[in-house]
Design a protein around this motif. Structure first.
Motif: not given
Length: 202
Positions: A125-141
């Motif tokens: 996960l790239c360093g510029d990734l926002q927390t909300a996007w990372a959470r959305d990815l890992l919680e929904k996928n």
């Protein structure tokens, strides 16, 4: 199983035998007899190639008027084993999966197919990734929740994703639920590395 694989490869029109008229003059370090090896041995070699550790990059583009939620993107290319010959591609299709996204998420552009071997490869996960996007990815996928074993992430992002709220912000009568630690939902996860421990990505 081995018999079926041999049958498949024998009847495949683009198998890995190099025609005589197309042979290329090899250097002294080239292994020119590979096509002559027994099929079972060649398949085992391709399997070993498919299990080589690799880092698969994933980031999210900035929001724009036509994609207000941003969209996922990757610079990682399909592993070379997909392009060597039909025999190698046959093994690759058994080992790799196409990374999928939740219907609520704007996945990577249709022109990009992002392959990952969950048994040996890390999701970066790239360093510029926002927390909300990372959470959305890992919680929904569901694919990641069930199969992701290795992840490379920025340390402070990982801390934000797994921060436990002990203060009574979500008190009695609150309609909001506290965010859960993402790590608990990644049931197959065995190793987390932070960006500072990664020198480069292939």
């Amino acid at each position: 199983m081995a018999t079926r694989i041999i049958y498949f490869m024998y009847h495949h029109t683009h198998h890995c035998v190099i025609p005589r008229e197309k042979r290329i003059t090899a250097s002294k370090d080239s292994f020119t007899v590979f096509p002559l090896l027994p099929t079972e041995l060649r398949l085992k070699i391709w399997e070993a190639v498919a299990e080589e550790p690799r880092v698969v990059e994933l980031t999210c583009t900035p929001t724009a008027s036509h994609i207000p939620e941003g969209r996922w993107f990757s610079h990682s290319k399909a592993p070379v084993i997909f392009r060597i010959c039909a025999e190698s591609r046959y093994i690759a299709l058994q080992k790799f999966e196409v990374l999928k996204f939740h219907p609520d998420q704007i996945g990577i552009p249709p022109s990009i197919t992002l392959y990952i071997n969950f048994a040996s490869e890390s999701l970066h996960l790239c360093g510029d990734l926002q927390t909300a996007w990372a959470r959305d990815l890992l919680e929904k996928n569901e694919q990641l929740k069930e199969k992701l074993r290795f992840i490379v992430v920025k340390e402070n992002l990982w801390q934000d994703l797994n921060q436990v709220q002990f203060t009574p912000v979500w008190g009695y009568g609150s309609k909001e639920e506290p965010p859960q630690a993402v790590r608990g939902g990644l049931t197959a996860l065995v190793d987390v590395k932070f960006h500072s421990t990664i020198v480069s990505m292939p």
